[in-house]
Design a protein around this motif. Sequence first.
Motif, PDB file in Angstrom:
ATOM      1  N   LEU A 124       3.662  44.493  -4.677  1.00 43.69           N
ATOM      2  CA  LEU A 124       2.916  45.345  -3.567  1.00 43.69           C
ATOM      3  C   LEU A 124       1.654  45.129  -3.635  1.00 43.69           C
ATOM      4  CD1 LEU A 124       5.023  48.622  -3.784  1.00 43.69           C
ATOM      5  CD2 LEU A 124       4.993  46.950  -1.905  1.00 43.69           C
ATOM      6  N   VAL A 125       0.814  44.737  -4.570  1.00 44.35           N
ATOM      7  CA  VAL A 125      -0.336  44.741  -4.599  1.00 44.35           C
ATOM      8  C   VAL A 125      -1.071  43.503  -3.735  1.00 44.35           C
ATOM      9  CG1 VAL A 125      -2.596  44.480  -6.086  1.00 44.35           C
ATOM     10  CG2 VAL A 125      -0.487  45.520  -6.965  1.00 44.35           C
ATOM     11  N   ARG A 126      -2.014  43.746  -3.091  1.00 42.08           N
ATOM     12  CA  ARG A 126      -2.741  42.957  -2.128  1.00 42.08           C
ATOM     13  C   ARG A 126      -3.146  41.741  -2.962  1.00 42.08           C
ATOM     14  NH1 ARG A 126      -7.522  41.968   0.249  1.00 42.08           N
ATOM     15  NH2 ARG A 126      -8.571  43.758  -0.712  1.00 42.08           N
ATOM     16  N   GLN A 127      -3.431  40.516  -2.330  1.00 41.50           N
ATOM     17  CA  GLN A 127      -3.585  39.243  -3.241  1.00 41.50           C
ATOM     18  C   GLN A 127      -5.344  39.334  -3.348  1.00 41.50           C
ATOM     19  OE1 GLN A 127      -1.659  36.703  -4.190  1.00 41.50           O
ATOM     20  NE2 GLN A 127      -3.249  35.769  -5.001  1.00 41.50           N
ATOM     21  N   GLY A 128      -5.576  39.211  -4.764  1.00 41.12           N
ATOM     22  CA  GLY A 128      -6.937  39.018  -4.975  1.00 41.12           C
ATOM     23  C   GLY A 128      -7.476  40.672  -5.570  1.00 41.12           C
ATOM     24  N   ALA A 129      -6.487  41.633  -5.434  1.00 40.19           N
ATOM     25  CA  ALA A 129      -7.011  42.882  -5.856  1.00 40.19           C
ATOM     26  C   ALA A 129      -6.177  43.242  -7.432  1.00 40.19           C
ATOM     27  CB  ALA A 129      -6.342  44.029  -4.885  1.00 40.19           C
TER      28      ALA A 129
ATOM     29  N   THR B  89     -10.342  33.745   5.913  1.00 43.39           N
ATOM     30  CA  THR B  89      -9.942  33.833   4.454  1.00 43.39           C
ATOM     31  C   THR B  89      -8.835  34.671   4.392  1.00 43.39           C
ATOM     32  OG1 THR B  89     -11.805  35.562   4.256  1.00 43.39           O
ATOM     33  CG2 THR B  89     -12.337  33.447   3.986  1.00 43.39           C
ATOM     34  N   ALA B  90      -8.584  35.505   5.332  1.00 43.90           N
ATOM     35  CA  ALA B  90      -7.604  36.654   5.046  1.00 43.90           C
ATOM     36  C   ALA B  90      -6.840  37.101   6.161  1.00 43.90           C
ATOM     37  CB  ALA B  90      -8.048  37.719   4.174  1.00 43.90           C
TER      38      ALA B  90
END
Length: 551
Positions: A54-59, A508-509
């Motif tokens: 569930l964690v956003r990529q990069g966080a 980028t996102a």
Amino acid sequence: MLRGLDIRDMLIIDRLELAFQPGLNVLTGETGAGKSILLDSLGFVLGWRGRAELVRQGADQGEVTAWFDLPAGHPAFAVLADAGISAEDELILRRVNTRDGRKTAWINDRRVSGEVLRNLSETLVELHGQHDDRGLLNPRGHQDMLDTYAGLAPDLDKTRAAWRQLAETQKALAAAQARIAAAQAEEEYLRHAVAELDALSPEAGEEAALDTQRRMMQAAEKIRVDISKAGEALGLNGAEGMVSDASRWLIGVAGKAEGQLDEPLAAIERAQLALDDAQNGVARCLDALSFDTTDLENVEERLFAIRGLARKHGVLADDLRGFADDLRARLAVLDDGARDLKVLNGNLQTAQAIYAEAAAQLTQKRQNAAKALDQAMAAELAPLKMERAVFATDINTADPGPTGQDAVAFTVATNPGAPAGPLNKIASGGELSRFLLALKVCLTQADAGLTMIFDEIDRGVGGATADAVGRRLAELADGGQVLVVTHSPQVAALGGHHWRVEKRQNDTATTSTVVALDAAARVDEIARMISGDRVTDAARAAAQALIAGQK
């Protein structure tokens, strides 16, 4: 009621804060915009099991916070009290998911387990959708739903109490039967042992007294000679005579001694008294040592009998009397068993009759409620273009238990004459959605502060049917709160509050966000839902007509 949701670094949501309102809250957006992500995030903070990542990529971590208003008497207060958490009229849930998969939850800044969170969530939010197996599609909950629909709580309490009494009576009877069976198995031993103990009738402390008496008898001959010699030494031919002579001689001259012999004479008198006591004690001892040889045999025989019984039964000699009382009590179980069993069997018959009556009354009321629910469902299905479908509440006999002896299941047949079966086995996706909505409308009682979420429950329907779906959602939301994720413009037009889920991309996102729509933006969104990507004036006019038609 859900008042707000704050999402940070979850999937493709970087930061999102939403403030929900009472009534019908509508969430729309293009396919893939992130509506399911929003529900995944809400499910995460409520402790529901869902996606693993569930964690956003990069966080480093993702976090969701939800806050609810709790009216007085809300069921959540009971769950919070069981968990030792105090609460007022606002409840704040927060849950964090780290990159390595660890999950931590708080309720009002008090750290809690996932289990507590899930128990609480059941009082706060109810999710319905085509793949919902937690609620209406779960047959295990159908009986509870029917009982709630019929208001059978007092009848259930009566049946549970009768079941507990029946179980306790059965337990008492089984225990009595076991005691009697055990007593019967050792009846011969018990009767022989009690007779043997009663014949001997030992007393506490008797063994020690007999042992002392035996040792004295065994030593009597030897010590009797010495005691007799001592008696003679104390008598007239010994100390008593000599003291008497001394006393007579001194008394004869005391008058000429000018009082100097008064004290010696007094001492001699005391000595004479002491000698008399000693002689009496020696005489008593000699009498005690005078016994027949059969007396020793009798003492030894009883002493050995007491010690033998103590060894035989594995108890202390002083405990033989109490042991005999215990054996008599065990015999009393056997002797009184027939009378006790008669009483207990009578109690069992009474308990069975009380339970059977309570369960039968419960069954009758469930059958009456089932007919009413089936009729209500028929009335609800017709506007949803399912007038040919047949909904039936089946009540079959089940093993007796605390909630009666019924097995309740909701079944459907999509066409007359077609075989009936479970909701999720018989109905297609669109049909299932309408069945669930109709059932929810029929089953919903006075709102208890529960937020209901419908995830694309209008999928596969349109036109008048979609309008009927929307009107029933609005009916459910009246006085409460409903969140609906929808692709239907008819449903969206009925919303009291409207949000659009959008996906935004840059070099980028990719992120997802939710925008609250004002009146003009709402017209454009419903127009998009009508016409697709290219919003025309005709689509806007149709959207305005839809919105106006709902007022």
